[in-house]
Design a protein around this motif. Structure first.
Motif, PDB file in Angstrom:
ATOM      1  N   TRP A  46       0.838  -1.194   0.000  1.00  0.00           N
ATOM      2  CA  TRP A  46       0.000   0.000   0.000  1.00  0.00           C
ATOM      3  C   TRP A  46       0.880   1.254   0.000  1.00  0.00           C
ATOM      4  O   TRP A  46       0.621   2.196  -0.755  1.00  0.00           O
ATOM      5  N   LEU A  47       1.905   1.271   0.844  1.00  0.00           N
ATOM      6  CA  LEU A  47       2.808   2.425   0.887  1.00  0.00           C
ATOM      7  C   LEU A  47       3.495   2.633  -0.464  1.00  0.00           C
ATOM      8  O   LEU A  47       3.652   3.771  -0.922  1.00  0.00           O
ATOM      9  N   ASN A  48       3.900   1.536  -1.095  1.00  0.00           N
ATOM     10  CA  ASN A  48       4.495   1.648  -2.434  1.00  0.00           C
ATOM     11  C   ASN A  48       3.501   2.228  -3.429  1.00  0.00           C
ATOM     12  O   ASN A  48       3.856   3.073  -4.250  1.00  0.00           O
ATOM     13  N   ASP A  49       2.260   1.757  -3.357  1.00  0.00           N
ATOM     14  CA  ASP A  49       1.223   2.240  -4.283  1.00  0.00           C
ATOM     15  C   ASP A  49       1.015   3.743  -4.191  1.00  0.00           C
ATOM     16  O   ASP A  49       0.666   4.384  -5.174  1.00  0.00           O
ATOM     17  N   VAL A  50       1.183   4.309  -2.994  1.00  0.00           N
ATOM     18  CA  VAL A  50       0.975   5.753  -2.824  1.00  0.00           C
ATOM     19  C   VAL A  50       2.285   6.532  -2.863  1.00  0.00           C
ATOM     20  O   VAL A  50       2.300   7.744  -2.644  1.00  0.00           O
ATOM     21  N   GLY A  51       3.390   5.840  -3.147  1.00  0.00           N
ATOM     22  CA  GLY A  51       4.668   6.517  -3.332  1.00  0.00           C
ATOM     23  C   GLY A  51       5.450   6.816  -2.074  1.00  0.00           C
ATOM     24  O   GLY A  51       6.320   7.676  -2.061  1.00  0.00           O
ATOM     25  N   TYR A  52       5.201   6.082  -0.993  1.00  0.00           N
ATOM     26  CA  TYR A  52       5.872   6.357   0.276  1.00  0.00           C
ATOM     27  C   TYR A  52       6.684   5.193   0.826  1.00  0.00           C
ATOM     28  O   TYR A  52       6.899   5.117   2.019  1.00  0.00           O
ATOM     29  N   ALA A  53       7.146   4.304  -0.014  1.00  0.00           N
ATOM     30  CA  ALA A  53       7.865   3.167   0.561  1.00  0.00           C
ATOM     31  C   ALA A  53       9.112   2.812  -0.231  1.00  0.00           C
ATOM     32  O   ALA A  53       9.395   1.652  -0.458  1.00  0.00           O
ATOM     33  N   SER A  54       9.891   3.784  -0.591  1.00  0.00           N
ATOM     34  CA  SER A  54      11.061   3.488  -1.415  1.00  0.00           C
ATOM     35  C   SER A  54      12.037   2.536  -0.740  1.00  0.00           C
ATOM     36  O   SER A  54      12.686   1.742  -1.400  1.00  0.00           O
ATOM     37  N   HIS A  55      12.126   2.597   0.575  1.00  0.00           N
ATOM     38  CA  HIS A  55      13.057   1.717   1.283  1.00  0.00           C
ATOM     39  C   HIS A  55      12.354   0.792   2.264  1.00  0.00           C
ATOM     40  O   HIS A  55      12.999   0.081   3.018  1.00  0.00           O
ATOM     41  N   ALA A  56      11.034   0.800   2.267  1.00  0.00           N
ATOM     42  CA  ALA A  56      10.278   0.048   3.278  1.00  0.00           C
ATOM     43  C   ALA A  56      10.578  -1.438   3.236  1.00  0.00           C
ATOM     44  O   ALA A  56      10.657  -2.085   4.271  1.00  0.00           O
ATOM     45  N   LEU A  95      -1.496  10.447  17.736  1.00  0.00           N
ATOM     46  CA  LEU A  95      -1.045  10.818  16.393  1.00  0.00           C
ATOM     47  C   LEU A  95       0.320  11.489  16.471  1.00  0.00           C
ATOM     48  O   LEU A  95       1.191  11.228  15.628  1.00  0.00           O
ATOM     49  N   ASN A  96       0.535  12.301  17.484  1.00  0.00           N
ATOM     50  CA  ASN A  96       1.838  12.950  17.651  1.00  0.00           C
ATOM     51  C   ASN A  96       2.962  11.934  17.838  1.00  0.00           C
ATOM     52  O   ASN A  96       4.101  12.189  17.442  1.00  0.00           O
ATOM     53  N   HIS A  97       2.666  10.789  18.419  1.00  0.00           N
ATOM     54  CA  HIS A  97       3.668   9.729  18.561  1.00  0.00           C
ATOM     55  C   HIS A  97       4.247   9.366  17.185  1.00  0.00           C
ATOM     56  O   HIS A  97       5.459   9.234  17.023  1.00  0.00           O
ATOM     57  N   PHE A  98       3.380   9.225  16.192  1.00  0.00           N
ATOM     58  CA  PHE A  98       3.838   8.913  14.838  1.00  0.00           C
ATOM     59  C   PHE A  98       4.512  10.119  14.198  1.00  0.00           C
ATOM     60  O   PHE A  98       5.514   9.973  13.491  1.00  0.00           O
ATOM     61  N   LEU A  99       3.994  11.307  14.447  1.00  0.00           N
ATOM     62  CA  LEU A  99       4.576  12.511  13.852  1.00  0.00           C
ATOM     63  C   LEU A  99       5.978  12.776  14.384  1.00  0.00           C
ATOM     64  O   LEU A  99       6.862  13.202  13.625  1.00  0.00           O
ATOM     65  N   ARG A 100       6.193  12.513  15.656  1.00  0.00           N
ATOM     66  CA  ARG A 100       7.529  12.732  16.238  1.00  0.00           C
ATOM     67  C   ARG A 100       8.582  11.805  15.630  1.00  0.00           C
ATOM     68  O   ARG A 100       9.761  12.113  15.641  1.00  0.00           O
ATOM     69  N   SER A 101       8.148  10.698  15.092  1.00  0.00           N
ATOM     70  CA  SER A 101       9.115   9.758  14.518  1.00  0.00           C
ATOM     71  C   SER A 101       9.525  10.154  13.097  1.00  0.00           C
ATOM     72  O   SER A 101      10.463   9.585  12.544  1.00  0.00           O
ATOM     73  N   ALA A 102       8.828  11.129  12.512  1.00  0.00           N
ATOM     74  CA  ALA A 102       9.107  11.529  11.125  1.00  0.00           C
ATOM     75  C   ALA A 102      10.471  12.204  11.019  1.00  0.00           C
ATOM     76  O   ALA A 102      10.715  13.229  11.639  1.00  0.00           O
ATOM     77  N   ALA A 125      13.641   3.478   9.233  1.00  0.00           N
ATOM     78  CA  ALA A 125      14.282   2.469  10.076  1.00  0.00           C
ATOM     79  C   ALA A 125      13.307   1.767  11.017  1.00  0.00           C
ATOM     80  O   ALA A 125      13.563   0.653  11.446  1.00  0.00           O
ATOM     81  N   THR A 126      12.196   2.430  11.323  1.00  0.00           N
ATOM     82  CA  THR A 126      11.214   1.834  12.237  1.00  0.00           C
ATOM     83  C   THR A 126       9.843   1.827  11.558  1.00  0.00           C
ATOM     84  O   THR A 126       9.604   2.597  10.617  1.00  0.00           O
ATOM     85  N   PRO A 127       8.922   1.017  12.042  1.00  0.00           N
ATOM     86  CA  PRO A 127       7.564   1.046  11.469  1.00  0.00           C
ATOM     87  C   PRO A 127       6.930   2.430  11.572  1.00  0.00           C
ATOM     88  O   PRO A 127       6.265   2.882  10.638  1.00  0.00           O
ATOM     89  N   GLU A 128       7.145   3.118  12.685  1.00  0.00           N
ATOM     90  CA  GLU A 128       6.580   4.453  12.849  1.00  0.00           C
ATOM     91  C   GLU A 128       7.138   5.417  11.812  1.00  0.00           C
ATOM     92  O   GLU A 128       6.405   6.255  11.276  1.00  0.00           O
ATOM     93  N   GLN A 129       8.431   5.305  11.507  1.00  0.00           N
ATOM     94  CA  GLN A 129       9.018   6.161  10.477  1.00  0.00           C
ATOM     95  C   GLN A 129       8.446   5.822   9.096  1.00  0.00           C
ATOM     96  O   GLN A 129       8.200   6.709   8.290  1.00  0.00           O
ATOM     97  N   GLN A 130       8.243   4.559   8.821  1.00  0.00           N
ATOM     98  CA  GLN A 130       7.669   4.167   7.538  1.00  0.00           C
ATOM     99  C   GLN A 130       6.269   4.750   7.367  1.00  0.00           C
ATOM    100  O   GLN A 130       5.863   5.074   6.252  1.00  0.00           O
ATOM    101  N   LEU A 131       5.534   4.874   8.460  1.00  0.00           N
ATOM    102  CA  LEU A 131       4.163   5.370   8.412  1.00  0.00           C
ATOM    103  C   LEU A 131       4.059   6.877   8.637  1.00  0.00           C
ATOM    104  O   LEU A 131       2.965   7.447   8.517  1.00  0.00           O
ATOM    105  N   ALA A 132       5.173   7.537   8.910  1.00  0.00           N
ATOM    106  CA  ALA A 132       5.157   8.974   9.202  1.00  0.00           C
ATOM    107  C   ALA A 132       4.528   9.813   8.095  1.00  0.00           C
ATOM    108  O   ALA A 132       3.773  10.751   8.401  1.00  0.00           O
TER     109      ALA A 132
END
Length: 194
Positions: A46-56, A95-102, A125-132
């Motif tokens: 899904w992340l690849n489909d929306v252009g956000y997973a180049s290294h996921a 939500l800020n938990h995920f935002l702080r990992s960006a 490097a982390t799941p939270e960063q991948q979803l940031a």
């Protein structure tokens, strides 16, 4: 879950907002709620489909960690969207938990035609960063979105969300091709039975 349900493709990107498309990864299939995120690979796809997973795909985390984080983020976004839509109060901390990992930086690249393109590159490097990036899209929606235009599909069997960007702001269906046609067919059947 039947084998047919397992092979059902996730709803397309029909919401006109990435955060709402993320919510739409849970949808009604065969009149039952179905989570299209069953594995880490589903989230990466899904992340690849929306252009956000180049290294996921290269990230080495414990199996299931990305799936767990994606489901958590989706629940956080859904709660916030529902509360905001209904005029309720929601807490920003989860939500800020995920935002702080960006962790991200802008980068220039040359495309195949030699033209310069500007985009943002995210650490993964982390799941939270991948979803940031998804968390950032959700934060932007919650802070800047016009919630009069954030809607659920009007079909009674559909749970999908969308952002109504139509000129007249009269969009009623997640997809005219699916739910809109089902509603028309149901009205036709009802009229023909009278």
């Amino acid at each position: 879950m039947t084998s047919e349900t397992a092979n059902t493709p996730a709803p397309g990107h029909i919401a006109d907002h990435l955060a709402l498309d993320f919510l739409n990864t849970v949808a009604q299939v065969e009149n039952q709620p179905h989570d299209f995120f069953q594995t880490d690979a589903d989230v990466i796809r899904w992340l690849n489909d929306v252009g956000y997973a180049s290294h996921a795909g290269e990230v080495k985390t414990r199996s299931g960690a990305l799936l767990k984080a994606a489901r958590e983020l989706r629940a956080v976004i859904l709660h916030a969207v529902e509360q905001k839509k209904n005029g309720g109060v929601w807490q920003t901390e989860r939500l800020n938990h995920f935002l702080r990992s960006a962790i991200s930086h802008p980068e220039l690249t040359l495309n195949q035609q030699g033209q310069t393109e500007y985009h943002r590159v995210y650490a993964s490097a982390t799941p939270e960063q991948q979803l940031a990036p998804v968390a950032e899209q959700a934060a932007d929606l919650l802070a800047n979105g016009d919630f009069a235009l954030v809607r659920n599909c009007e079909h009674p069997d559909c749970t999908l969300w969308f952002y109504d960007r139509t000129k007249a702001h009269r969009r009623r269906w997640c997809s005219m091709a699916v739910c809109g046609n089902r509603a028309k067919a149901a009205r036709f059947r009802q009229m023909s039975q009278q």
